[in-house]
Enzyme design. Structure first.
Site, PDB file in Angstrom:
ATOM      1  N   ASP A 102      -0.144  -2.345  -1.678  1.00 27.83           N
ATOM      2  CA  ASP A 102      -0.348  -1.385  -0.585  1.00 27.83           C
ATOM      3  C   ASP A 102      -1.413  -0.340  -0.915  1.00 27.83           C
ATOM      4  O   ASP A 102      -1.431   0.730  -0.320  1.00 27.83           O
ATOM      5  CB  ASP A 102       0.978  -0.709  -0.212  1.00 27.83           C
ATOM      6  CG  ASP A 102       1.325   0.446  -1.122  1.00 27.83           C
ATOM      7  OD1 ASP A 102       0.976   0.382  -2.311  1.00 27.83           O
ATOM      8  OD2 ASP A 102       1.924   1.407  -0.642  1.00 27.83           O
ATOM      9  N   GLU A 103      -2.299  -0.648  -1.829  1.00 24.52           N
ATOM     10  CA  GLU A 103      -3.287   0.341  -2.278  1.00 24.52           C
ATOM     11  C   GLU A 103      -4.644  -0.301  -2.447  1.00 24.52           C
ATOM     12  O   GLU A 103      -4.741  -1.402  -2.992  1.00 24.52           O
ATOM     13  CB  GLU A 103      -2.887   0.805  -3.669  1.00 24.52           C
ATOM     14  CG  GLU A 103      -2.360   2.185  -3.785  1.00 24.52           C
ATOM     15  CD  GLU A 103      -2.039   2.440  -5.243  1.00 24.52           C
ATOM     16  OE1 GLU A 103      -2.929   2.861  -5.977  1.00 24.52           O
ATOM     17  OE2 GLU A 103      -0.890   2.194  -5.630  1.00 24.52           O
TER      18      GLU A 103
ATOM     19  N   ASP B 121      -3.433   4.429   0.492  1.00 23.82           N
ATOM     20  CA  ASP B 121      -2.104   4.062  -0.030  1.00 23.82           C
ATOM     21  C   ASP B 121      -1.106   4.131   1.126  1.00 23.82           C
ATOM     22  O   ASP B 121      -0.920   5.190   1.736  1.00 23.82           O
ATOM     23  CB  ASP B 121      -1.711   5.044  -1.153  1.00 23.82           C
ATOM     24  CG  ASP B 121      -0.365   4.701  -1.783  1.00 23.82           C
ATOM     25  OD1 ASP B 121       0.356   3.823  -1.255  1.00 23.82           O
ATOM     26  OD2 ASP B 121      -0.027   5.333  -2.798  1.00 23.82           O
TER      27      ASP B 121
HETATM   28  P1  TTP Z   1       4.020   2.644  -3.886  1.00 32.02           P
HETATM   29  O1  TTP Z   1       2.734   2.812  -3.127  1.00 32.02           O
HETATM   30  O2  TTP Z   1       4.095   3.189  -5.269  1.00 32.02           O
HETATM   31  O3  TTP Z   1       5.218   3.302  -3.081  1.00 32.02           O
HETATM   32  P2  TTP Z   1       5.473   3.379  -1.530  1.00 32.02           P
HETATM   33  O4  TTP Z   1       4.352   2.814  -0.734  1.00 32.02           O
HETATM   34  O5  TTP Z   1       6.799   2.769  -1.243  1.00 32.02           O
HETATM   35  O6  TTP Z   1       5.613   4.925  -1.295  1.00 32.02           O
HETATM   36  P3  TTP Z   1       4.463   6.039  -1.279  1.00 32.02           P
HETATM   37  O7  TTP Z   1       4.498   6.626   0.104  1.00 32.02           O
HETATM   38  O8  TTP Z   1       4.847   7.014  -2.316  1.00 32.02           O
HETATM   39  O9  TTP Z   1       3.154   5.348  -1.561  1.00 32.02           O
HETATM   40  O10 TTP Z   1       4.393   1.113  -3.957  1.00 32.02           O
HETATM   41  C1  TTP Z   1       4.101   0.202  -2.904  1.00 32.02           C
HETATM   42  C2  TTP Z   1       5.203  -0.795  -2.750  1.00 32.02           C
HETATM   43  O11 TTP Z   1       5.379  -1.503  -3.970  1.00 32.02           O
HETATM   44  C3  TTP Z   1       6.545  -0.181  -2.438  1.00 32.02           C
HETATM   45  O12 TTP Z   1       6.736   0.006  -1.046  1.00 32.02           O
HETATM   46  C4  TTP Z   1       7.503  -1.144  -3.031  1.00 32.02           C
HETATM   47  C5  TTP Z   1       6.760  -1.775  -4.192  1.00 32.02           C
HETATM   48  N1  TTP Z   1       7.221  -1.180  -5.464  1.00 32.02           N
HETATM   49  C6  TTP Z   1       8.224  -1.844  -6.169  1.00 32.02           C
HETATM   50  O13 TTP Z   1       8.695  -2.897  -5.762  1.00 32.02           O
HETATM   51  N2  TTP Z   1       8.683  -1.287  -7.335  1.00 32.02           N
HETATM   52  C7  TTP Z   1       8.192  -0.102  -7.824  1.00 32.02           C
HETATM   53  O14 TTP Z   1       8.650   0.379  -8.891  1.00 32.02           O
HETATM   54  C8  TTP Z   1       7.166   0.563  -7.094  1.00 32.02           C
HETATM   55  C9  TTP Z   1       6.594   1.876  -7.589  1.00 32.02           C
HETATM   56  C10 TTP Z   1       6.716  -0.012  -5.929  1.00 32.02           C
HETATM   57 MG    MG Z   2       2.368   3.369  -1.114  1.00 32.24          MG
END
Ligand code: TTP
Ligand code: MG
Length: 394
Positions: free
Chosen positions: A107-108, A9
Site C-alpha cells: 500500500d505504499e 501510503d
Molecule cells: P501499513 O501502511 O503499515 O498500515 P496501514 O495501511 O494499515 O495503516 P496506516 O494508515 O498507518 O498506513 O501497512 C499496509 C498493510 O500491510 C496493512 O493494511 C496490513 C499489512 N500489514 C501487515 O499485514 N502486518 C503488519 O505488521 C503491517 C505493519 C502491515
Molecule cells: Mg498504509
C-alpha cells in the site's frame, strides 16, 4: 533541476477495504488478522481501522491482546487476493502521473514527478489530483507526502494520517526535519535511538548540530549516513525496478513446542517452500536466516552466508539445521519459526568457471514439473512430510 518526490501510503489499508465493501463496518473498530477465538487465538493483527487504534490496537500485536483491548471489534480474516487487486489499481493510477513509480509495499509507493508535475499545474496540485483519483477510483483515502527527498516525503506522508497531504518545500526542508523525533530517520532503530537519546539527542535537529566526525566515532560508519540525513541530504532515487531483496516463509505452531524433531521437520518444509519460490522467480541466495520466536514473544534471528549461491532445498535445509543446532532454546518453547533467503542473485547467470551441479538441477526441475501438474503436496522430501500452515510470506 528541483526534485519533487511523492510518497503515497494508503490509510489503514486492509481494514479500509473491508469498511468500503461492508458499509455496516464503517465508523466501527475493525481488526483484520488472525482469528481471535474469543481471546484464545494465536497469530497477530495485520492492521486495524483508526476506530480500533483508539483502543490501543495496532499492527503486529498478538490477536489475543487485541481481543482483550477491544472485544467488541469486528474481527476479519486477511483477504490477500482482494487487497492485491486494490493495490494494483492504486499503482495504475500512480503510473498515470509519472513513469517513475517505485512500489515499496502493498500500500505504499514513491513517485518522482519532477518531470511531469507541470501537466497538473504545480507539484502540490498533482498530489491533490493523486489523492482525488485514488478516492474516486477505489473509494479509499491515501496519505501523501511531497518533498525534495525520498526520506522527507515518507516522513511527511505519515504526519497527518488519515487522508493527509503534507508538502515540504526545498528551502523549508531543514526546518521541517529539525523538531522531528530522531527515530524517524531511516536506519535509526531502537538501539541507535537509545544511544542517541543517552547523548541528549532526541530530535533530528539535535543530531544536525553534531559534527560528522563525532557521529562517526560514536556510531561507526553509519554515523556518516545519519549525519547526511540530518542535514537533509538524501540522494536516493526513485527506482523503477524495485528489486526483490529476500524470500521468506514463516509459520506459527498451533501450540508452543520444544519438540526438536517436530521443529526440524517444519523448518525443512519452510526451506522447501522458500527454495521453490527462489527457483520459480529464478533466484539463487547466499544468505539464509533462521527466525525463532519463543514463548513470551522474544524473537531471534541467526544467519549464515554460503560460499556459493544456491536455490536447492537441501542446501537451505543443511544451513538451517546447522543454525538451529547451535541455537540454545534453554528449555523454552518455540512459538514461531521462519526461513529467509537473501543476498539474491539471478539464477540465469551462467557461472562459467564455477561449480554447477547438473544432476541436482535435473532432479529439482523434475520435482518442479510434478508439483506444477499435481500440486505441491504430491511430492515431498522425507524430512518434511507435512507442509506447514504458512501464515506469512514476503
Ligand atoms: P501499513 O501502511 O503499515 O498500515 P496501514 O495501511 O494499515 O495503516 P496506516 O494508515 O498507518 O498506513 O501497512 C499496509 C498493510 O500491510 C496493512 O493494511 C496490513 C499489512 N500489514 C501487515 O499485514 N502486518 C503488519 O505488521 C503491517 C505493519 C502491515
Ligand atoms: Mg498504509
Amino acid at each position: 533541476m528541483d526534485k519533487f518526490i511523492v510518497h503515497v501510503d494508503m490509510d489503514a489499508f486492509f481494514a479500509s477495504v473491508e469498511q468500503r465493501d461492508n458499509p455496516e463496518y464503517r465508523a466501527k473498530p475493525v481488526i483484520v488478522g488472525a482469528d481471535p477465538k474469543a481471546g484464545n487465538g494465536r497469530g497477530v493483527v495485520s492492521t486495524c481501522s483508526y476506530e480500533a487504534r483508539k483502543f490501543g490496537v495496532h499492527s503486529a500485536m498478538p490477536i489475543s491482546i487485541a481481543y482483550r483491548k477491544c472485544p467488541q471489534a469486528i474481527y476479519l480474516p486477511v483477504d490477500s487476493a482482494k487487497y492485491a487487486r486494490v493495490s494494483d489499481q492504486v499503482i495504475n493510477i500512480l503510473n498515470s502521473f509519472s513513469p517513475l513509480v517505485e512500489q515499496v509495499s502493498i500500500d505504499e509507493a514513491f513517485l518522482d514527478i519532477s518531470d511531469t508535475y507541470k501537466i497538473w499545474g504545480s507539484a502540490y496540485q498533482s498530489c491533490v489530483r493523486i489523492k482525488n483519483q485514488i478516492k474516486e477510483k477505489t473509494g479509499l483515502t491515501a496519505s501523501v507526502g511531497l518533498a525534495p527527498t525520498k526520506m522527507a516525503a515518507k516522513i511527511a506522508s505519515g504526519l497527518r494520517k488519515p487522508d493527509g497531504l503534507v508538502e515540504v518545500k526545498k528551502d523549508g526542508l531543514l526546518e521541517f526535519l529539525r523538531p522531528l523525533d530522531v527515530g524517524l530517520l531511516w536506519g535509526v532503530g531502537e538501539k541507535t535511538k537509545e544511544i542517541l537519546n543517552q547523548m541528549g539527542i532526541s530530535t533530528i535537529g539535535d543530531l544536525a548540530k553534531k559534527s560528522q566526525q563525532e557521529l562517526i566515532s560514536l556510531l561507526g560508519k553509519n554515523g556518516a549516513w545519519f549525519w547526511q540525513m540530518s542535514q537533509g541530504i538524501d540522494e536516493s532515487e526513485v527506482s523503477v525496478d524495485h528489486e526483490v531483496k529476500s524470500v521468506s516463509n514463516e509459520m506459527t505452531f498451533e501450540e508452543d513446542t520444544r519438540d526438536k524433531i517436530k521443529i526440524e521437520k517444519e523448518l525443512a518444509c519452510l526451506c522447501e517452500l522458500v527454495s521453490d519460490r527462489l527457483r520459480e522467480d529464478k533466484f539463487k541466495c547466499r544468505t539464509i536466516t533462521l527466525k525463532i520466536r519463543l514463548e513470551g514473544f522474544h524473537t531471534y534471528t541467526r544467519a549464515i552466508t554460503l560460499p556459493e549461491p544456491t536455490n536447492f532445498s537441501e542446501d537451505l535445509i543443511r544451513a538451517i539445521r546447522r543454525l538451529f543446532e547451535n541455537f540454545e532454546l534453554k528449555d523454552k518453547k518455540v512459538r514461531l519459526i521462519g526461513v529467509r533467503a537473501s543476498n539474491l542473485s539471478s539464477a540465469d547467470e551462467e557461472f562459467l568457471f564455477k561449480y554447477k551441479d547438473e544432476k541436482k538441477e535435473e532432479v529439482h526441475k523434475a520435482v518442479d514439473k510434478i508439483r506444477k501438474k499435481f500440486g505441491r503436496d504430491y511430492i515431498s522430501r522425507g524430512c518434511s512430510v507435512e507442509p506447514p500452515d504458512v501464515i506469512s510470506r514476503d
